[in-house]
Design a protein around this motif. Sequence first.
Motif, PDB file in Angstrom:
ATOM      1  N   GLY A   1      38.601  27.827  42.508  1.00  0.00           N
ATOM      2  CA  GLY A   1      39.333  29.068  42.100  1.00  0.00           C
ATOM      3  C   GLY A   1      41.211  29.059  43.611  1.00  0.00           C
ATOM      4  O   GLY A   1      40.354  28.730  44.585  1.00  0.00           O
ATOM      5  N   PRO A   2      41.996  30.485  43.396  1.00  0.00           N
ATOM      6  CA  PRO A   2      42.650  30.698  44.213  1.00  0.00           C
ATOM      7  C   PRO A   2      42.338  30.938  45.244  1.00  0.00           C
ATOM      8  O   PRO A   2      42.509  30.990  46.600  1.00  0.00           O
ATOM      9  CB  PRO A   2      43.770  30.898  43.768  1.00  0.00           C
TER      10      PRO A   2
ATOM     11  N   GLY B   1      36.019  38.348  44.254  1.00  0.00           N
ATOM     12  CA  GLY B   1      35.184  39.433  44.246  1.00  0.00           C
ATOM     13  C   GLY B   1      35.404  40.788  43.195  1.00  0.00           C
ATOM     14  O   GLY B   1      35.097  41.533  43.654  1.00  0.00           O
ATOM     15  N   ILE B   2      35.244  40.429  42.014  1.00  0.00           N
ATOM     16  CA  ILE B   2      35.659  40.640  41.061  1.00  0.00           C
ATOM     17  C   ILE B   2      34.268  40.634  39.920  1.00  0.00           C
ATOM     18  O   ILE B   2      33.766  39.365  39.612  1.00  0.00           O
ATOM     19  CB  ILE B   2      36.992  40.581  39.748  1.00  0.00           C
ATOM     20  N   GLU B   3      33.747  41.413  39.545  1.00  0.00           N
ATOM     21  CA  GLU B   3      32.972  41.273  38.542  1.00  0.00           C
ATOM     22  C   GLU B   3      32.812  40.396  36.982  1.00  0.00           C
ATOM     23  O   GLU B   3      34.110  40.256  36.672  1.00  0.00           O
ATOM     24  CB  GLU B   3      32.526  42.332  37.660  1.00  0.00           C
ATOM     25  N   GLY B   4      32.420  39.054  36.640  1.00  0.00           N
ATOM     26  CA  GLY B   4      33.067  38.186  35.975  1.00  0.00           C
ATOM     27  C   GLY B   4      32.869  37.654  35.051  1.00  0.00           C
ATOM     28  O   GLY B   4      33.859  37.950  33.701  1.00  0.00           O
ATOM     29  N   ALA B   5      31.378  38.972  34.125  1.00  0.00           N
ATOM     30  CA  ALA B   5      31.521  39.148  33.070  1.00  0.00           C
ATOM     31  C   ALA B   5      33.100  40.225  32.373  1.00  0.00           C
ATOM     32  O   ALA B   5      33.353  40.173  31.531  1.00  0.00           O
ATOM     33  CB  ALA B   5      30.330  40.041  32.708  1.00  0.00           C
ATOM     34  N   VAL B   6      33.289  41.306  33.792  1.00  0.00           N
ATOM     35  CA  VAL B   6      34.396  41.743  32.941  1.00  0.00           C
ATOM     36  C   VAL B   6      36.049  41.232  32.433  1.00  0.00           C
ATOM     37  O   VAL B   6      36.573  41.073  31.511  1.00  0.00           O
ATOM     38  CB  VAL B   6      35.087  42.840  33.416  1.00  0.00           C
TER      39      VAL B   6
ATOM     40  N   TRP C   1      43.330  34.822  32.659  1.00  0.00           N
ATOM     41  CA  TRP C   1      43.417  35.376  33.932  1.00  0.00           C
ATOM     42  C   TRP C   1      43.361  34.854  35.104  1.00  0.00           C
ATOM     43  O   TRP C   1      43.045  34.159  35.693  1.00  0.00           O
ATOM     44  CB  TRP C   1      42.155  36.142  34.436  1.00  0.00           C
ATOM     45  N   ASN C   2      45.302  35.359  35.969  1.00  0.00           N
ATOM     46  CA  ASN C   2      45.552  34.976  36.631  1.00  0.00           C
ATOM     47  C   ASN C   2      44.639  35.468  38.300  1.00  0.00           C
ATOM     48  O   ASN C   2      45.044  36.554  38.060  1.00  0.00           O
ATOM     49  CB  ASN C   2      46.676  34.972  36.834  1.00  0.00           C
ATOM     50  N   ALA C   3      43.466  34.772  39.024  1.00  0.00           N
ATOM     51  CA  ALA C   3      43.049  35.731  40.018  1.00  0.00           C
ATOM     52  C   ALA C   3      44.673  35.088  41.235  1.00  0.00           C
ATOM     53  O   ALA C   3      43.696  36.192  42.312  1.00  0.00           O
ATOM     54  CB  ALA C   3      41.753  33.971  40.325  1.00  0.00           C
ATOM     55  N   ALA C   4      45.318  34.571  41.502  1.00  0.00           N
ATOM     56  CA  ALA C   4      45.908  33.825  42.565  1.00  0.00           C
ATOM     57  C   ALA C   4      46.723  35.841  42.171  1.00  0.00           C
ATOM     58  O   ALA C   4      46.213  36.352  43.267  1.00  0.00           O
ATOM     59  CB  ALA C   4      47.326  33.425  42.427  1.00  0.00           C
ATOM     60  N   THR C   5      47.035  36.367  41.757  1.00  0.00           N
ATOM     61  CA  THR C   5      47.864  37.284  41.529  1.00  0.00           C
ATOM     62  C   THR C   5      46.978  38.789  41.160  1.00  0.00           C
ATOM     63  O   THR C   5      47.626  39.995  40.233  1.00  0.00           O
ATOM     64  CB  THR C   5      49.008  37.096  40.660  1.00  0.00           C
ATOM     65  N   ASN C   6      46.221  38.324  39.954  1.00  0.00           N
ATOM     66  CA  ASN C   6      44.677  39.564  40.027  1.00  0.00           C
ATOM     67  C   ASN C   6      45.740  40.399  38.562  1.00  0.00           C
ATOM     68  O   ASN C   6      45.352  41.543  38.247  1.00  0.00           O
ATOM     69  CB  ASN C   6      44.459  39.659  40.692  1.00  0.00           C
ATOM     70  N   THR C   7      46.101  39.742  37.491  1.00  0.00           N
ATOM     71  CA  THR C   7      47.096  39.728  36.458  1.00  0.00           C
ATOM     72  C   THR C   7      46.533  39.306  35.402  1.00  0.00           C
ATOM     73  O   THR C   7      46.185  37.267  35.327  1.00  0.00           O
ATOM     74  CB  THR C   7      48.626  39.416  36.684  1.00  0.00           C
ATOM     75  N   TYR C   8      46.187  39.975  34.122  1.00  0.00           N
ATOM     76  CA  TYR C   8      46.196  39.049  32.884  1.00  0.00           C
ATOM     77  C   TYR C   8      47.512  38.912  31.862  1.00  0.00           C
ATOM     78  O   TYR C   8      48.481  40.157  31.954  1.00  0.00           O
ATOM     79  CB  TYR C   8      45.581  40.097  31.695  1.00  0.00           C
TER      80      TYR C   8
END
Length: 580
Positions: free
Chosen positions: A55-56, A484-489, A504-511
């Motif tokens: 991941g990013p 650093g975020i809960e994967g199941a959520v 989910w865009n991990a780079a910007t933390n947005t859906y």
Amino acid sequence: PPPSSPTPPPPPAFAPAAASATSLGAKRVSFKEASRSKLVEGINAVANAVKVTLGPKGRNVVLERNYGAPEIVNDGVTIAREISLKDPEQNVGARLIQEVASKSDSKAGDGTTTSTLMTQEIVNQGMRAVTAGVNPVALNVGIRRAARMLADEITTLAKPVDSIDDLRNVATIASGSTEMGRIIATAFDKVGETGSTVVEESQTLVDEVEFTEGLTVERGYVSPYLVKDQERQIAELQEPRILITDAKINDVNELIPLLEQMVKSKEPLLIVAEDVTGEALSGLVVNKMRGVLDVVAIRAPGFGERRKEQLQDIAIATGATYVAEEVGITLDSVTMDMLGTAERVVVAKEQTTIVTDGKQADAVAARIAQIRKQAEDADTTFDVEKSEERVAALGGGIARIKVGAATETELKDKKLRYEDALNSVKSAQELGIVPGGGACLAHLQQSMNDKIMETMTSDDERQGAQIILRSLSAPVKQIAMNAGIEGAVVLSKVQANSNFEWGWNAATNTYANLLEEGVIDPAKVEINAIENSASVAGLVLTTECLVTEIPVVKDEREIQDEFDAAGMNAGMAQPGQGGF
């Protein structure tokens, strides 16, 4: 009473070492649960080291080097190959998962971390099922059948690459750098589908791209007296005629019939031959200096059989007849219609660039197809690379990405990232693109569940299919954990939206819609991850016996004794060497 045995003679004060010694290593054989659990421990050791890079927001891994500075890398297959475990049985498991990463790397060039993570998930879930009494052979059948159906579905869902933006997005995701993505997209856009892009080291601190258009030959002029532009030390010919031969020209009389025709037509002439020497070279230089004839000669590129192939490539690209004794044509029988044409030729000291005029497009396309077929049948990677270079030279030119960095460690890491990204772009061009960030696999977990279950014929096969379907959520959960975020959520929110492109865009933390956001993966990378992980994981689960060699631990004295004995044997085998 039995006769007493004779007393053995005392050992000599000095006994010469035996000329040769045979040592057979003993083997350890473990069965059932013991064998499988050791394999799984080895697989987990490698996978846990590799998956932190996904991941990013994935982290790096530091690799120790016996010589030179340590390497800091983010490339899954490089990390996997470096791991060697002390326990021989665990090490077999590590080698198996390295095979998964290597296969993904050789087939798609990227996706090695995803393949490794998927293998770990399938193996760990499968081990629990086998321990609970599920038939491992039926389990393997279910895993393989489900993997095949998932791969077919990804092929159907993939969207073709239709713009330079798609290429840039694929390269950016694979390399983890916007700047690298831009450079790779620029290179691919410039050279086209048949061109070649290569990665080289630079002495500067910045990355740059160099383009070579036309057909490039790594040979320069045979004599500096043939140079026309003294300031730039190059000879440039506009719309020249081209003679291509594998002969060595040293007799000027062989060339006279052709040169007389060239003087009448007043066209420039480029000669590509094995060599031009003696009277022939003197004759060309004199005519050039007097202004009678604009001519340049270069030596043929390559060596041996490759030289003939490259000369034939140039002949096809320019429309020339390949002049060689083996095809029954001699130099003194060459006529004007046997000469090739080009728009422009630039000859420097060590390189010649032929810009073709496009008249031979069909012949060039046929030749490229022939070279690609030869590359498929090639035995070595060297032959494949040479074939790719020939295709690039004929097709559209070469883009060289010069990688610069402040330190050697950073340079190696950037080169690996560039190579991954280049391979990803090639894979995307081949089979198309799908949403990235693990979203594609997460959606397939829901959409394909009923369809896959209907094809299974037994409960054990269904268990296998369930295992691979559950493992599809691993990449998106791991990407979230690395951020650093809960994967199941994250997984539940991605699957809550039925749109296949949503994720989910991990780079910007947005859906968002990942295709619109530019978070994309090549379909080929996803397919290889599923197929390779299912293949190796299935074999591990059906393992019932493991045979490994028992390591022999020697102390320093034993190693020194062996070394001394080997040296003594070498001295005894060569009498008369040295001494006084």
